[in-house]
Scaffold this motif. Sequence first.
Motif, mmCIF file in Angstrom:
data_model
loop_
_atom_site.group_PDB
_atom_site.id
_atom_site.type_symbol
_atom_site.label_atom_id
_atom_site.label_comp_id
_atom_site.label_asym_id
_atom_site.label_seq_id
_atom_site.Cartn_x
_atom_site.Cartn_y
_atom_site.Cartn_z
ATOM 1 N N GLY A 11 0.843 -1.195 0.000
ATOM 2 C CA GLY A 11 0.000 0.000 0.000
ATOM 3 C C GLY A 11 0.873 1.238 0.000
ATOM 4 N N THR A 12 0.277 2.384 -0.284
ATOM 5 C CA THR A 12 1.076 3.608 -0.388
ATOM 6 C C THR A 12 0.485 4.815 0.345
ATOM 7 O OG1 THR A 12 2.071 2.868 -2.474
ATOM 8 C CG2 THR A 12 2.129 5.234 -2.019
ATOM 9 N N PRO A 13 -0.766 5.236 0.068
ATOM 10 C CA PRO A 13 -1.242 6.498 0.650
ATOM 11 C C PRO A 13 -1.885 6.337 2.018
ATOM 12 C CG PRO A 13 -2.874 5.669 -0.883
ATOM 13 C CD PRO A 13 -1.755 4.662 -0.865
ATOM 14 N N ASP A 14 -2.408 7.457 2.546
ATOM 15 C CA ASP A 14 -3.075 7.468 3.850
ATOM 16 C C ASP A 14 -4.221 6.463 3.918
ATOM 17 O OD1 ASP A 14 -1.544 9.452 5.166
ATOM 18 O OD2 ASP A 14 -2.621 11.042 4.112
ATOM 19 N N PHE A 15 -4.923 6.279 2.800
ATOM 20 C CA PHE A 15 -6.063 5.368 2.781
ATOM 21 C C PHE A 15 -5.681 3.966 3.258
ATOM 22 C CE2 PHE A 15 -8.809 2.244 0.664
ATOM 23 C CZ PHE A 15 -10.065 2.695 1.043
ATOM 24 N N ALA A 16 -4.428 3.569 3.027
ATOM 25 C CA ALA A 16 -3.978 2.222 3.377
ATOM 26 C C ALA A 16 -3.586 2.072 4.847
ATOM 27 C CB ALA A 16 -2.795 1.824 2.489
ATOM 28 N N LEU A 17 -3.400 3.183 5.550
ATOM 29 C CA LEU A 17 -2.879 3.113 6.916
ATOM 30 C C LEU A 17 -3.774 2.341 7.895
ATOM 31 C CD1 LEU A 17 -1.315 6.668 7.419
ATOM 32 C CD2 LEU A 17 -0.154 4.515 6.898
ATOM 33 N N ALA A 31 4.927 -9.964 7.320
ATOM 34 C CA ALA A 31 6.295 -10.371 7.008
ATOM 35 C C ALA A 31 7.079 -9.242 6.351
ATOM 36 C CB ALA A 31 6.284 -11.593 6.086
ATOM 37 N N ALA A 32 6.395 -8.418 5.576
ATOM 38 C CA ALA A 32 7.051 -7.297 4.891
ATOM 39 C C ALA A 32 5.997 -6.337 4.373
ATOM 40 C CB ALA A 32 7.914 -7.798 3.731
ATOM 41 N N VAL A 33 6.418 -5.098 4.156
ATOM 42 C CA VAL A 33 5.548 -4.066 3.591
ATOM 43 C C VAL A 33 6.177 -3.555 2.297
ATOM 44 C CG1 VAL A 33 4.602 -1.747 3.910
ATOM 45 C CG2 VAL A 33 4.605 -3.384 5.824
ATOM 46 N N PHE A 34 5.395 -3.586 1.235
ATOM 47 C CA PHE A 34 5.826 -3.042 -0.045
ATOM 48 C C PHE A 34 5.075 -1.733 -0.285
ATOM 49 C CE2 PHE A 34 7.601 -7.119 -0.360
ATOM 50 C CZ PHE A 34 8.466 -7.184 -1.454
ATOM 51 N N THR A 35 5.797 -0.712 -0.684
ATOM 52 C CA THR A 35 5.195 0.591 -0.957
ATOM 53 C C THR A 35 5.964 1.235 -2.092
ATOM 54 O OG1 THR A 35 4.409 2.645 0.090
ATOM 55 C CG2 THR A 35 6.614 1.889 0.707
ATOM 56 N N GLN A 36 5.375 2.270 -2.686
ATOM 57 C CA GLN A 36 6.027 2.900 -3.838
ATOM 58 C C GLN A 36 7.295 3.641 -3.410
ATOM 59 O OE1 GLN A 36 4.102 4.704 -7.129
ATOM 60 N NE2 GLN A 36 2.111 3.858 -6.633
ATOM 61 N N PRO A 37 8.229 3.813 -4.349
ATOM 62 C CA PRO A 37 9.472 4.533 -4.028
ATOM 63 C C PRO A 37 9.202 5.948 -3.541
ATOM 64 C CG PRO A 37 9.669 3.391 -6.136
ATOM 65 C CD PRO A 37 8.221 3.292 -5.731
ATOM 66 N N ASP A 38 10.137 6.489 -2.757
ATOM 67 C CA ASP A 38 10.044 7.883 -2.325
ATOM 68 C C ASP A 38 9.939 8.786 -3.549
ATOM 69 O OD1 ASP A 38 10.502 6.668 0.074
ATOM 70 O OD2 ASP A 38 12.363 7.726 0.529
ATOM 71 N N ARG A 39 9.126 9.835 -3.433
ATOM 72 C CA ARG A 39 8.899 10.753 -4.558
ATOM 73 C C ARG A 39 9.190 12.192 -4.145
ATOM 74 N NH1 ARG A 39 8.237 6.756 -8.229
ATOM 75 N NH2 ARG A 39 6.259 5.640 -8.110
ATOM 76 N N PRO A 40 9.602 13.036 -5.101
ATOM 77 C CA PRO A 40 9.735 14.462 -4.803
ATOM 78 C C PRO A 40 8.373 15.042 -4.452
ATOM 79 C CG PRO A 40 10.855 13.905 -6.862
ATOM 80 C CD PRO A 40 10.031 12.718 -6.478
ATOM 81 N N THR A 48 10.273 12.308 -0.560
ATOM 82 C CA THR A 48 9.371 12.101 0.560
ATOM 83 C C THR A 48 8.882 10.657 0.587
ATOM 84 O OG1 THR A 48 8.640 14.404 0.372
ATOM 85 C CG2 THR A 48 7.246 12.913 1.655
ATOM 86 N N ALA A 49 8.919 10.065 1.757
ATOM 87 C CA ALA A 49 8.432 8.697 1.929
ATOM 88 C C ALA A 49 6.911 8.670 1.908
ATOM 89 C CB ALA A 49 8.946 8.124 3.250
ATOM 90 N N SER A 50 6.344 7.562 1.461
ATOM 91 C CA SER A 50 4.888 7.401 1.483
ATOM 92 C C SER A 50 4.403 7.277 2.927
ATOM 93 C CB SER A 50 4.485 6.156 0.700
ATOM 94 O OG SER A 50 4.791 4.978 1.430
ATOM 95 N N PRO A 51 3.134 7.619 3.174
ATOM 96 C CA PRO A 51 2.581 7.427 4.515
ATOM 97 C C PRO A 51 2.725 5.981 5.010
ATOM 98 C CG PRO A 51 1.123 8.824 3.237
ATOM 99 C CD PRO A 51 2.177 8.321 2.288
ATOM 100 N N VAL A 52 2.562 5.008 4.106
ATOM 101 C CA VAL A 52 2.693 3.607 4.506
ATOM 102 C C VAL A 52 4.126 3.290 4.922
ATOM 103 C CG1 VAL A 52 2.724 1.245 3.584
ATOM 104 C CG2 VAL A 52 0.689 2.676 3.313
ATOM 105 N N LYS A 53 5.110 3.815 4.198
ATOM 106 C CA LYS A 53 6.498 3.562 4.571
ATOM 107 C C LYS A 53 6.787 4.114 5.968
ATOM 108 C CE LYS A 53 11.326 4.506 3.344
ATOM 109 N NZ LYS A 53 12.247 5.133 2.387
ATOM 110 N N GLU A 54 6.353 5.345 6.208
ATOM 111 C CA GLU A 54 6.620 5.962 7.507
ATOM 112 C C GLU A 54 5.999 5.155 8.649
ATOM 113 O OE1 GLU A 54 5.343 10.009 7.325
ATOM 114 O OE2 GLU A 54 7.143 10.674 6.255
ATOM 115 N N ARG A 55 4.764 4.702 8.435
ATOM 116 C CA ARG A 55 4.086 3.949 9.497
ATOM 117 C C ARG A 55 4.710 2.571 9.670
ATOM 118 N NH1 ARG A 55 2.865 3.767 14.048
ATOM 119 N NH2 ARG A 55 0.949 2.819 14.824
#
Length: 314
Positions: A11-17, A31-40, A48-55
């Motif tokens: 997942g990537t955005p806030d909706f997935a949190l 076991a692991a979290v996959f999210t989109q690469p950091d974007r400008p 900037t990291a995705s909300p899912v990555k940060e969480r």
Amino acid sequence: MDSRLAVVFAGTPDFALPSLESIAASRHRIAAVFTQPDRPSGRGRRETASPVKERALALGLPVRQPATLKDAAAAKEIAAFAPDAMVVVAYGLLLPPAVLAIPRLGCLNVHASLLPRWRGAAPVARAILAGDAKTGVCIMRMEAGLDTGPVMSTRELAIGTRETAGELELRLAEEGAAAIAAALDALAAGRARFVPQDASQATWAAKLTKAEARLDWGEDAAALERRVRALNPRPIAETTLDGAQLRVYEAAVVPAPPGRVPGTVLAAGAGGIVVMTGRDALALLRVQLPGRRPVGAAELANARSLAGSVLGSH
């Protein structure tokens, strides 16, 4: 069957949190979290990291950010986590057949509509635009077609008459979180049941375009009010005032007799900026000029003479 599943979450955005947090708090193991690469992002265009990555990092979970899942390396990486199931929530990357085949119990998707209505990228906005009275979330088993897989569970929500897409997304995200936790429990217990979608009832929720943000004053006020709500918080409905962009964050339908040219400002004051449409009028309640902050429309009306102006003209 072991009641504790190993899950790969994508997942990537806030909706997935809420879904990520719901699974993390359950008896199942992420076991692991996959999210989109950091974007400008932002004015400085900083990575900037995705909300899912940060969480996920805050939860101490392994994070992976491949640019695509279409190559063998990505599939091998997912397989190395030996997932029983994969949960996908607004990830934003296509899962090819090689990835869909990895989890022994399949890939589940949290989709924000009542499938088969509103398959595609923008189901929340499309439901509001169409004037749907209700929407919801589905837990679907993913297959090669986009949002075509069989549905395991559905939760309905009434759409509020003044609810924006952003507000509705928040409620749907919470419903989705509860639904995915229950779905994983059912999957683990061997009691999951999947019902094929009726493809003849499918509708398509195409991604919103910038062109759709422009308000056409020839439309009726009710349709324009829905557009304002559907495009909030992104990309935000807009028109022009004296040739300058005027973004519209909030509006309401006001009864008005026919006769005036659509786009004409009928009144401007405490009740907002009241604009003639193809049927009735639309009161703009919260607006934004270029380089300015969003303000109550009454504030703009007090700052300049607007009555008789025609919005959307160049």
